[in-house]
Design a protein around this motif. Structure first.
Motif, PDB file in Angstrom:
ATOM      1  N   PRO A 168       0.834  -1.206   0.000  1.00 34.29           N
ATOM      2  CA  PRO A 168       0.000   0.000   0.000  1.00 34.29           C
ATOM      3  C   PRO A 168       0.869   1.257   0.000  1.00 34.29           C
ATOM      4  N   THR A 169       0.308   2.333  -0.503  1.00 33.27           N
ATOM      5  CA  THR A 169       1.018   3.610  -0.510  1.00 33.27           C
ATOM      6  C   THR A 169       1.333   4.017   0.931  1.00 33.27           C
ATOM      7  N   ALA A 170       2.607   4.360   1.144  1.00 31.99           N
ATOM      8  CA  ALA A 170       3.039   4.728   2.500  1.00 31.99           C
ATOM      9  C   ALA A 170       4.339   5.509   2.412  1.00 31.99           C
ATOM     10  N   SER A 171       4.654   6.210   3.500  1.00 29.50           N
ATOM     11  CA  SER A 171       5.940   6.899   3.600  1.00 29.50           C
ATOM     12  C   SER A 171       6.416   6.797   5.039  1.00 29.50           C
ATOM     13  N   ALA A 172       7.709   7.010   5.222  1.00 26.21           N
ATOM     14  CA  ALA A 172       8.277   6.940   6.567  1.00 26.21           C
ATOM     15  C   ALA A 172       9.385   7.969   6.686  1.00 26.21           C
ATOM     16  N   GLN A 173       9.498   8.546   7.853  1.00 21.07           N
ATOM     17  CA  GLN A 173      10.561   9.501   8.152  1.00 21.07           C
ATOM     18  C   GLN A 173      11.624   8.790   8.981  1.00 21.07           C
ATOM     19  N   GLY A 174      12.888   8.913   8.581  1.00 18.74           N
ATOM     20  CA  GLY A 174      13.977   8.371   9.370  1.00 18.74           C
ATOM     21  C   GLY A 174      14.175   6.874   9.281  1.00 18.74           C
ATOM     22  N   LYS A 175      13.433   6.210   8.396  1.00 19.74           N
ATOM     23  CA  LYS A 175      13.588   4.757   8.239  1.00 19.74           C
ATOM     24  C   LYS A 175      13.092   4.331   6.859  1.00 19.74           C
ATOM     25  N   ILE A 176      13.331   3.072   6.553  1.00 18.61           N
ATOM     26  CA  ILE A 176      12.879   2.532   5.270  1.00 18.61           C
ATOM     27  C   ILE A 176      11.449   2.034   5.438  1.00 18.61           C
ATOM     28  N   VAL A 177      10.555   2.534   4.614  1.00 25.16           N
ATOM     29  CA  VAL A 177       9.136   2.215   4.683  1.00 25.16           C
ATOM     30  C   VAL A 177       8.902   0.751   4.298  1.00 25.16           C
ATOM     31  N   ALA A 178       7.867   0.155   4.884  1.00 25.15           N
ATOM     32  CA  ALA A 178       7.488  -1.212   4.530  1.00 25.15           C
ATOM     33  C   ALA A 178       7.154  -1.268   3.043  1.00 25.15           C
ATOM     34  N   GLY A 179       7.657  -2.285   2.360  1.00 28.55           N
ATOM     35  CA  GLY A 179       7.392  -2.450   0.935  1.00 28.55           C
ATOM     36  C   GLY A 179       8.441  -1.848   0.028  1.00 28.55           C
ATOM     37  N   PHE A 180       9.409  -1.116   0.589  1.00 27.94           N
ATOM     38  CA  PHE A 180      10.487  -0.538  -0.229  1.00 27.94           C
ATOM     39  C   PHE A 180      11.379  -1.689  -0.701  1.00 27.94           C
ATOM     40  N   PRO A 181      11.737  -1.724  -1.995  1.00 23.70           N
ATOM     41  CA  PRO A 181      12.562  -2.827  -2.518  1.00 23.70           C
ATOM     42  C   PRO A 181      14.024  -2.696  -2.065  1.00 23.70           C
ATOM     43  N   GLU A 182      14.272  -3.149  -0.842  1.00 17.31           N
ATOM     44  CA  GLU A 182      15.579  -2.936  -0.215  1.00 17.31           C
ATOM     45  C   GLU A 182      16.723  -3.667  -0.899  1.00 17.31           C
ATOM     46  N   GLU A 183      16.469  -4.870  -1.439  1.00 17.14           N
ATOM     47  CA  GLU A 183      17.597  -5.612  -2.007  1.00 17.14           C
ATOM     48  C   GLU A 183      18.169  -4.931  -3.250  1.00 17.14           C
ATOM     49  N   PRO A 184      17.366  -4.664  -4.273  1.00 13.86           N
ATOM     50  CA  PRO A 184      17.984  -4.032  -5.445  1.00 13.86           C
ATOM     51  C   PRO A 184      18.432  -2.595  -5.187  1.00 13.86           C
ATOM     52  N   LEU A 185      17.792  -1.920  -4.240  1.00 13.01           N
ATOM     53  CA  LEU A 185      18.115  -0.514  -3.977  1.00 13.01           C
ATOM     54  C   LEU A 185      18.762  -0.343  -2.599  1.00 13.01           C
ATOM     55  N   ARG A 186      19.566  -1.309  -2.203  1.00  9.83           N
ATOM     56  CA  ARG A 186      20.234  -1.228  -0.895  1.00  9.83           C
ATOM     57  C   ARG A 186      21.120   0.006  -0.845  1.00  9.83           C
ATOM     58  N   PHE A 187      21.009   0.754   0.252  1.00 13.18           N
ATOM     59  CA  PHE A 187      21.767   1.986   0.425  1.00 13.18           C
ATOM     60  C   PHE A 187      23.205   1.683   0.833  1.00 13.18           C
ATOM     61  N   PRO A 188      24.123   2.606   0.570  1.00  8.23           N
ATOM     62  CA  PRO A 188      25.509   2.418   1.036  1.00  8.23           C
ATOM     63  C   PRO A 188      25.536   2.254   2.560  1.00  8.23           C
ATOM     64  N   ASP A 189      26.507   1.488   3.052  1.00  7.11           N
ATOM     65  CA  ASP A 189      26.656   1.301   4.496  1.00  7.11           C
ATOM     66  C   ASP A 189      26.773   2.659   5.185  1.00  7.11           C
ATOM     67  N   GLY A 190      26.153   2.774   6.346  1.00  8.39           N
ATOM     68  CA  GLY A 190      26.257   3.988   7.128  1.00  8.39           C
ATOM     69  C   GLY A 190      25.326   5.110   6.683  1.00  8.39           C
ATOM     70  N   THR A 191      24.427   4.830   5.751  1.00  6.50           N
ATOM     71  CA  THR A 191      23.497   5.854   5.264  1.00  6.50           C
ATOM     72  C   THR A 191      22.510   6.241   6.356  1.00  6.50           C
ATOM     73  N   VAL A 192      22.243   7.533   6.468  1.00  4.24           N
ATOM     74  CA  VAL A 192      21.202   8.039   7.358  1.00  4.24           C
ATOM     75  C   VAL A 192      19.975   8.316   6.489  1.00  4.24           C
ATOM     76  N   VAL A 193      18.886   7.618   6.770  1.00  3.70           N
ATOM     77  CA  VAL A 193      17.665   7.772   5.985  1.00  3.70           C
ATOM     78  C   VAL A 193      16.893   8.991   6.479  1.00  3.70           C
ATOM     79  N   VAL A 194      16.576   9.898   5.553  1.00  2.00           N
ATOM     80  CA  VAL A 194      15.743  11.050   5.872  1.00  2.00           C
ATOM     81  C   VAL A 194      14.281  10.650   5.700  1.00  2.00           C
ATOM     82  N   SER A 195      13.943  10.089   4.526  1.00  3.60           N
ATOM     83  CA  SER A 195      12.575   9.626   4.278  1.00  3.60           C
ATOM     84  C   SER A 195      12.576   8.634   3.117  1.00  3.60           C
ATOM     85  N   THR A 196      11.555   7.789   3.091  1.00  2.00           N
ATOM     86  CA  THR A 196      11.335   6.866   1.980  1.00  2.00           C
ATOM     87  C   THR A 196       9.833   6.778   1.741  1.00  2.00           C
TER      88      THR A 196
END
Length: 137
Positions: free
Chosen positions: A24-52
């Motif tokens: 479902p459509t969703a957003s999150a501040q400071g973390k990776i939102v549920a449903g975000f395709p983390e494997e293909p779009l894995r962030f660099p180590d040590g990344t600080v997430v602002v929003s997803t």
């Protein structure tokens, strides 16, 4: 007996990076939102997430991310090239505002645009905007 046809083999079908049912459509501040395709779009180590965010329509998942990495712009771009190239994405420079760098990654109907800029502290702020199809494209 006839000889087998010569030539290049047909490419194997690409595996979709997201699958039905889409989240479902969703957003999150400071973390990776549920449903975000983390494997293909894995962030660099040590990344600080602002929003997803994720937003689904039919069989297309729109993804967004805003994050900060201590790595250089070149390192962040290189990280995503290393993650996406094995998935058959090709990349090209895209138009960007002054002081920013933008790279578009494309595979069939799937695309991800990465925009980077250097923060006042020397870190790299990066934004992702992706359009991923649940069927191989």
């Amino acid at each position: 007996m006839a000889a087998a046809p010569a030539g290049l083999p047909l490419p194997s079908p690409q595996t979709a990076l997201v699958s039905m049912p889409l989240p479902p459509t969703a957003s999150a501040q400071g973390k990776i939102v549920a449903g975000f395709p983390e494997e293909p779009l894995r962030f660099p180590d040590g990344t600080v997430v602002v929003s997803t965010g994720v937003s689904a329509a039919d069989s297309v998942l729109q993804v967004t991310a805003d994050a900060i990495s201590a790595a250089s712009q070149d390192s962040v771009v290189g990280h995503f090239q290393q993650k996406l190239a094995p998935l058959n994405f090709w990349s090209e420079a895209a138009p960007a505002a002054e002081g920013q760098r933008s790279v578009r990654f494309v595979r069939g109907a799937d695309s991800v645009t990465l925009t980077t800029s250097t923060t006042g502290t020397g870190s790299t702020r990066f934004m992702l905007l992706g359009s991923l199809h649940a069927t191989a494209g």
